[in-house]
Design a protein around this motif. Structure first.
Motif, mmCIF file in Angstrom:
data_model
loop_
_atom_site.group_PDB
_atom_site.id
_atom_site.type_symbol
_atom_site.label_atom_id
_atom_site.label_comp_id
_atom_site.label_asym_id
_atom_site.label_seq_id
_atom_site.Cartn_x
_atom_site.Cartn_y
_atom_site.Cartn_z
ATOM 1 N N GLU A 23 0.820 -1.214 0.000
ATOM 2 C CA GLU A 23 0.000 0.000 0.000
ATOM 3 C C GLU A 23 0.856 1.267 0.000
ATOM 4 N N VAL A 24 1.946 1.262 0.748
ATOM 5 C CA VAL A 24 2.845 2.423 0.761
ATOM 6 C C VAL A 24 3.481 2.591 -0.618
ATOM 7 N N HIS A 25 3.936 1.495 -1.199
ATOM 8 C CA HIS A 25 4.517 1.543 -2.546
ATOM 9 C C HIS A 25 3.509 2.136 -3.529
ATOM 10 N N ALA A 26 2.279 1.667 -3.475
ATOM 11 C CA ALA A 26 1.242 2.155 -4.388
ATOM 12 C C ALA A 26 0.976 3.649 -4.183
ATOM 13 N N ALA A 27 0.953 4.099 -2.935
ATOM 14 C CA ALA A 27 0.716 5.520 -2.647
ATOM 15 C C ALA A 27 1.843 6.386 -3.190
ATOM 16 N N VAL A 28 3.082 5.942 -3.005
ATOM 17 C CA VAL A 28 4.226 6.707 -3.520
ATOM 18 C C VAL A 28 4.182 6.726 -5.046
ATOM 19 N N LEU A 29 3.877 5.615 -5.643
ATOM 20 C CA LEU A 29 3.802 5.538 -7.098
ATOM 21 C C LEU A 29 2.735 6.491 -7.648
ATOM 22 N N ARG A 30 1.592 6.586 -6.954
ATOM 23 C CA ARG A 30 0.520 7.489 -7.384
ATOM 24 C C ARG A 30 0.883 8.957 -7.228
ATOM 25 N N THR A 31 1.686 9.280 -6.221
ATOM 26 C CA THR A 31 1.866 10.684 -5.855
ATOM 27 C C THR A 31 3.221 11.285 -6.188
ATOM 28 N N VAL A 32 4.184 10.474 -6.527
ATOM 29 C CA VAL A 32 5.534 10.958 -6.794
ATOM 30 C C VAL A 32 5.924 10.533 -8.208
ATOM 31 N N ASP A 33 6.535 11.428 -8.922
ATOM 32 C CA ASP A 33 6.940 11.130 -10.294
ATOM 33 C C ASP A 33 8.231 10.305 -10.275
ATOM 34 N N THR A 34 8.067 8.987 -10.183
ATOM 35 C CA THR A 34 9.219 8.088 -10.165
ATOM 36 C C THR A 34 8.826 6.746 -10.759
ATOM 37 N N ARG A 35 9.812 5.924 -11.005
ATOM 38 C CA ARG A 35 9.558 4.595 -11.543
ATOM 39 C C ARG A 35 9.371 3.613 -10.390
ATOM 40 N N PRO A 36 8.540 2.588 -10.567
ATOM 41 C CA PRO A 36 8.259 1.637 -9.492
ATOM 42 C C PRO A 36 9.510 0.983 -8.912
ATOM 43 N N GLU A 37 10.460 0.667 -9.762
ATOM 44 C CA GLU A 37 11.661 -0.022 -9.271
ATOM 45 C C GLU A 37 12.580 0.884 -8.451
ATOM 46 N N TYR A 38 12.311 2.164 -8.433
ATOM 47 C CA TYR A 38 13.119 3.090 -7.637
ATOM 48 C C TYR A 38 12.579 3.287 -6.220
ATOM 49 N N ILE A 39 11.391 2.814 -5.951
ATOM 50 C CA ILE A 39 10.757 3.017 -4.643
ATOM 51 C C ILE A 39 11.268 1.971 -3.664
ATOM 52 N N ARG A 40 11.759 2.432 -2.539
ATOM 53 C CA ARG A 40 12.250 1.549 -1.473
ATOM 54 C C ARG A 40 11.361 1.734 -0.251
ATOM 55 N N VAL A 41 10.870 0.637 0.291
ATOM 56 C CA VAL A 41 10.072 0.664 1.522
ATOM 57 C C VAL A 41 10.766 -0.247 2.519
ATOM 58 N N VAL A 42 11.123 0.301 3.673
ATOM 59 C CA VAL A 42 11.803 -0.459 4.718
ATOM 60 C C VAL A 42 10.917 -0.446 5.957
ATOM 61 N N VAL A 43 10.619 -1.625 6.463
ATOM 62 C CA VAL A 43 9.826 -1.747 7.686
ATOM 63 C C VAL A 43 10.732 -2.281 8.779
ATOM 64 N N ARG A 44 10.798 -1.555 9.867
ATOM 65 C CA ARG A 44 11.598 -1.975 11.022
ATOM 66 C C ARG A 44 10.645 -2.273 12.180
ATOM 67 N N GLU A 45 10.825 -3.438 12.754
ATOM 68 C CA GLU A 45 10.008 -3.810 13.909
ATOM 69 C C GLU A 45 10.851 -3.685 15.171
ATOM 70 N N VAL A 46 10.293 -3.025 16.156
ATOM 71 C CA VAL A 46 10.969 -2.799 17.426
ATOM 72 C C VAL A 46 10.279 -3.658 18.486
ATOM 73 N N PRO A 47 11.035 -4.366 19.308
ATOM 74 C CA PRO A 47 10.399 -5.116 20.392
ATOM 75 C C PRO A 47 9.533 -4.180 21.252
ATOM 76 N N ARG A 48 8.389 -4.679 21.647
ATOM 77 C CA ARG A 48 7.439 -3.857 22.402
ATOM 78 C C ARG A 48 8.027 -3.384 23.732
#
Length: 93
Positions: A23-48
């Protein structure tokens, strides 16, 4: 090249994390003038136990919410379409 860093308290399923990245990738693709392969999404999980707000860890908030009747109010407001209070959003796995 857009890079989006997301930090969450741990507790989501791999499917939830994958859907978030999609969903984040899709939102960036819709709103930013860039190519799909240039979009990087990093999810970091922190212990509670390693994330605190107002000097209370998310793990401590979890324990308090399980023992508190306010959880019912929070759940019912979510069922009504209302968003939970920001201080409690990370409690949800």
């Amino acid at each position: 090249m857009p890079q989006i860093d997301i930090t969450l308290a741990e507790g989501r399923t791999p499917a939830q994390l994958r859907e978030l990245m999609h969903e984040v990738h899709a939102a960036v693709l819709r709103t930013v003038d860039t190519r799909p392969e240039y979009i990087r999404v990093v999810v970091r999980e922190v212990p509670r136990t390693h994330w605190a707000t107002g000097d209370v860890s998310v793990a401590e908030m979890d324990a308090t919410s399980r023992a508190s009747p306010t959880t019912d109010r929070q759940d019912s407001s979510a069922a009504d379409g209302q968003r939970p209070h920001p201080a409690h959003q990370e409690q949800q796995p």
